[in-house]
Write a protein that holds these residues in place. Structure first.
Motif: not given
Length: 363
Positions: A54-56, A62-63, A71-75, A92-94
């Motif tokens: 995902f670097d490119s 964002t990560i 935050e526990a999660s993010g959209d 979504t990251l959780q």
């Protein structure tokens, strides 16, 4: 089958891409949709750092921000170039606080939704343009008559002048000559106003800069485009006196569009009545200029007042209205930092729209 295998099998049935990685951003696993979307094999993925894939794509910043946050999660939304095609993702990251403490990463391809919304916006733009031109066509269908009449006057006056010049001119004849010259001048100015109104209304002015404009010029240029149509339906137009020096910052073509939409609606609504009149009131109301258009109709039912500015809502017969005129007028007024509404306290049908005099008034 083990619990882990059952969970993996369940994830493989999901229509969205899912992967999970540890706190050091090393991949721990992924479902089938993820592997297919990014064209990777599971044994090549496990243990690899997140940046290897995902670097490119620009995900890393964002990560990193998410990992530092509480935050526990993010959209989030990202647009990626996959297989040479622009692809829109909602992801979504959780943070999962299990025994292995991992981050769950879910991606949903929303490209079809984005493209559909873009198509809808394009269609709306085309419909708005069609509606604008429909109003122009309806209100100016007698424009040929409007222009031919002044031209006939000019030609006849010019011919009379030729005849007079050939003869010796008495004092009375000279005065008559000046009168006829004045008639030619005023008639030529009338043609100029009609053409100016057509040019102002006929072009798309939605991207034009705001400019300081005399309200009297706006009214004059707009009414030249519809006066013949009102006469044709024997509708008396009344314009109350207002300050001739009153100005607003606006896109003149768009304000003209609102006026013609409202006048056109009134014309359609009252054409079948015994009493047919339209009154235009313009008032200096402090920071704003208030335009009110009242007609001889008996008002609008409260049950539909809130629907009038909805796209495609119309009270006209099928084929007689697009249902876009008031919707477009509302958007234009709002783009001018103003408002449009029905005055239900008036015994007749009354539409009001307000526009700030200058941008400083809304800063």
């Amino acid at each position: 089958m083990s619990t882990t295998n059952e969970a993996q099998a369940a994830l493989n049935w999901l229509p969205v891409s899912v992967c999970w990685f540890d706190e050091d951003l090393n991949f721990m696993g992924a479902n089938l949709k993820f592997l297919q979307t990014f064209n990777v094999k599971e044994d090549e993925l496990i243990g690899e750092h997140f940046s290897q894939i995902f670097d490119s794509y620009g995900f890393m910043s964002t990560i990193a921000q998410f990992m530092k946050s509480m935050e526990a999660s993010g959209d989030y939304h990202e647009t990626l170039l996959l297989n040479r095609k622009q692809t829109h993702f909602k992801f979504t990251l959780q943070k999962c606080h299990t025994s292995e403490r991992m981050i769950l990463f879910t991606l949903e391809d929303i490209t079809p939704v984005i493209e559909r919304n873009q198509e809808i916006e394009t269609l709306k733009t085309k419909l708005a343009e069609a509606s604008r031109m429909a109003v122009l066509g309806e209100m100016t269908s007698g424009i040929g008559h409007e222009i031919n009449n002044p031209l006939t006057i000019i030609l006849s006056q010019a011919e009379m002048l030729r005849s007079m010049i050939r003869k010796s001119l008495s004092i009375e004849a000279k005065q008559d000559l000046l009168t006829r010259l004045d008639k030619i001048t005023s008639t030529s100015f009338r043609i100029e106003k009609i053409v100016r109104g057509l040019k102002m209304y006929g072009r798309d002015s939605s991207q034009d800069p705001f400019q300081s404009t005399l309200v009297t010029n706006l009214i004059s240029d707009s009414l030249e485009l519809c006066s013949e149509k009102l006469r044709e339906h024997e509708i008396h137009l009344i314009i109350d006196d207002f300050d001739p020096n009153l100005q607003i910052d606006c896109r003149p073509g768009q304000i003209s569009q609102i006026l013609l939409n409202l006048i056109g609606n009134s014309k359609d609504a009252i054409s079948g009545l015994d009493e047919r009149w339209i009154r235009l009131e313009i008032k200096d109301a402090g920071d704003v200029v208030r335009f009110a258009l009242i007609d001889s109709g008996r008002g609008i039912p409260a049950s539909i007042t809130n629907k009038l500015t909805d796209s495609f809502f119309t009270t006209k017969e099928t084929g007689k209205g697009t249902g876009l005129g008031l919707s477009i007028s509302k958007k234009i007024v709002e783009s001018h930092f103003g408002q449009i509404y029905v005055d239900s306290n008036c015994p007749n049908t009354k539409f009001v729209f307000e526009v700030p005099k200058g941008l400083a008034a809304v800063a």
